[in-house]
Scaffold this active site. Structure first.
Site, PDB file in Angstrom:
ATOM      1  N   ARG A  27       0.817  -1.221   0.000  1.00 22.95           N
ATOM      2  CA  ARG A  27       0.000   0.000   0.000  1.00 22.95           C
ATOM      3  C   ARG A  27       0.845   1.263   0.000  1.00 22.95           C
ATOM      4  NH1 ARG A  27      -5.542  -0.128   1.327  1.00 22.95           N
ATOM      5  NH2 ARG A  27      -6.352  -2.163   0.818  1.00 22.95           N
ATOM      6  N   ARG A  31      -4.097   6.600   0.040  1.00 19.66           N
ATOM      7  CA  ARG A  31      -4.679   7.832   0.580  1.00 19.66           C
ATOM      8  C   ARG A  31      -3.798   8.612   1.539  1.00 19.66           C
ATOM      9  NH1 ARG A  31     -10.427   5.206   1.894  1.00 19.66           N
ATOM     10  NH2 ARG A  31      -8.903   3.712   2.650  1.00 19.66           N
ATOM     11  N   ARG A  40      -7.402  11.109  -6.990  1.00 18.91           N
ATOM     12  CA  ARG A  40      -8.583  10.307  -6.630  1.00 18.91           C
ATOM     13  C   ARG A  40      -9.841  11.164  -6.627  1.00 18.91           C
ATOM     14  NH1 ARG A  40     -12.420   7.588  -5.701  1.00 18.91           N
ATOM     15  NH2 ARG A  40     -12.726   6.052  -4.048  1.00 18.91           N
ATOM     16  N   ASP A  77      -6.555  -3.406  -7.565  1.00 23.12           N
ATOM     17  CA  ASP A  77      -7.113  -3.937  -6.318  1.00 23.12           C
ATOM     18  C   ASP A  77      -7.445  -5.413  -6.482  1.00 23.12           C
ATOM     19  OD1 ASP A  77      -8.145  -2.753  -3.591  1.00 23.12           O
ATOM     20  OD2 ASP A  77      -9.505  -4.360  -4.175  1.00 23.12           O
ATOM     21  N   TYR A 153     -14.260 -12.119   0.511  1.00 22.05           N
ATOM     22  CA  TYR A 153     -15.074 -10.959   0.117  1.00 22.05           C
ATOM     23  C   TYR A 153     -16.275 -11.399  -0.719  1.00 22.05           C
ATOM     24  CZ  TYR A 153     -11.441  -7.884   1.858  1.00 22.05           C
ATOM     25  OH  TYR A 153     -10.564  -7.236   2.684  1.00 22.05           O
TER      26      TYR A 153
END
Ligand code: CP3
Length: 346
Positions: A27, A31, A40, A77, A153
């Site tokens: 990562r 952000r 973004r 992702d 998920y």
């Protein structure tokens, strides 16, 4: 030194310890970087963002430019795979991913791989664009989620704490579970083959929720599917190294390394790094494992933690990384400090 290989991370993945370990961070794009947030802000949603090559190329390169890390990781992702199989995937602001859960055969049969390659084609454009822009000593890492973690998920419909539905399916409906895992093995293999063919030089399989697998199911859920993917990739591209990251796999780590055939194992911050390195089969490198909270904290305590890892692993085939991804509130200056400490420039 392995002759003919210039990038330090590739040297390590071919078994050769380096003077100083190469460093990249899970990562590392994201952000916590203001330049990421600025881009973004212009994107409609996160999936569109990942599937827009100009944006994804730029975001992949941001941490390389800012910090001089030894590898770029493709900006994408793990949930692009269920998206490309036709499952509805949405990223809800502040809540994380939401998927239409798959809990029975009818839902599983609705998955559709006819558009898989087309939907993911922009990722391959991103890889080509990044390769063209990267400095010659920096490697590009492609990735995918490992089948178990992606299945959590797909079955739960969201991230969760203990994956009750997923574990229940694995125990009570082993055939249904196996069909889902098989679909994911095939999809992930073809996705990663395409990444290699587009220019990825290393691959990482993220099994972030391996720690939630009941021990008797670890083989069917984690080791066997990973081994199948590794075998298929090695058969076509024997020189592309694969890093497996079975997070929180604890006592399974050595067995995972021996039986999946990966070239390196990512070690989380709960696991003793030297113990893990000693338990590896010959030639398998390790990667890790600074606590991301220590990077968030910074200061002298971080410096000591970083140097301790570097000193402990000296002389071994080792890649410096965190034990999990960079946390969102992390000050970028702490990342700059970490990288310069590892690279001996501080
Ligand atoms: O490492 C990198 O810099 C490359 C890009 C990357 C992302 N996700 C970007 C991302 C990688 C390698 C991933 C992998 C990933 N995605 C994993 C495995 C690694 C891990 O952290 O365990 C997992 C479990 C996911 C699933 C996922 N994607 C979640 C749970 C979330 C929400 C998290 C959150 O904080 O909201 C995402 C979204 C996501 N993936 C973001 C980024 C930069 C944030 C999205 C945004 O900008 O709104």
């Amino acid at each position: 030194m392995v002759a003919g290989i210039e990038k330090p991370i590739l040297q390590v993945l071919h078994g050769a310890a380096q003077q100083r370990p190469p460093v990249w961070l899970m990562r590392q794009a994201g952000r916590y970087l203001p330049e990421y947030r600025a881009l973004r802000a212009n994107a409609k949603n996160f999936i569109e963002f990942c599937l827009t090559p100009d944006l994804a190329i730029e975001v992949t390169l941001q941490p390389v430019r800012r910090f001089g890390v030894d590898a770029a990781i493709l900006f994408a992702d793990i949930l692009l795979v269920p998206h490309a199989l036709g499952q509805t995937v949405a990223f809800v602001e502040g809540e994380g991913p939401r998927l239409e859960p798959i809990r029975d055969a009818a839902a599983l049969d609705r998955l559709d791989d006819t558009r898989f390659t087309t939907i993911l084609a922009p990722v391959m454009e991103t890889i080509k664009g990044v390769r063209a822009a990267l400095p010659s000593e920096v490697a590009l890492i492609g990735f995918a989620g490992a089948p178990w973690t992606v299945a959590t998920y797909m079955i739960e419909g969201q991230g969760g704490s203990d994956y009750e539905h997923c574990r229940a399916m694995a125990w009570r409906e082993p055939e249904l579970f196996a069909r889902l895992i098989d679909r994911l093995v095939d999809a992930t293999t073809s996705y990663l083959l395409a990444q290699i063919e587009a220019g990825a030089e290393v691959l990482q399989l993220f099994d972030s929720w391996a720690g939630a697998v009941p021990a008797p199911l670890f083989d069917v859920a984690v080791i066997a599917p990973t081994a199948r993917i590794v075998k298929a990739l090695n058969a076509r591209h024997p020189h592309i190294p694969i890093i497996g990251f079975p997070r929180a796999a604890g006592s399974h780590l050595a067995c995972y390394a021996a039986r999946t055939g990966v070239d390196a194992v990512g070690v989380d911050h709960m696991t003793d790094l030297l113990g893990a390195a000693d338990a590896m089969p010959k030639g398998v490198a390790v990667q890790g494992n600074l606590d991301p909270v220590l990077l968030l904290s910074g200061g002298a305590v971080m410096d000591r933690g970083v140097l301790h890892i570097v000193e402990t692993m000296a002389g071994r085939p080792f890649i410096f990384n965190l034990g999990h991804g960079v946390m969102q509130p992390t000050p970028p200056e702490h990342v700059a400090r970490l990288v310069s400490l590892v690279q001996g420039k501080a």
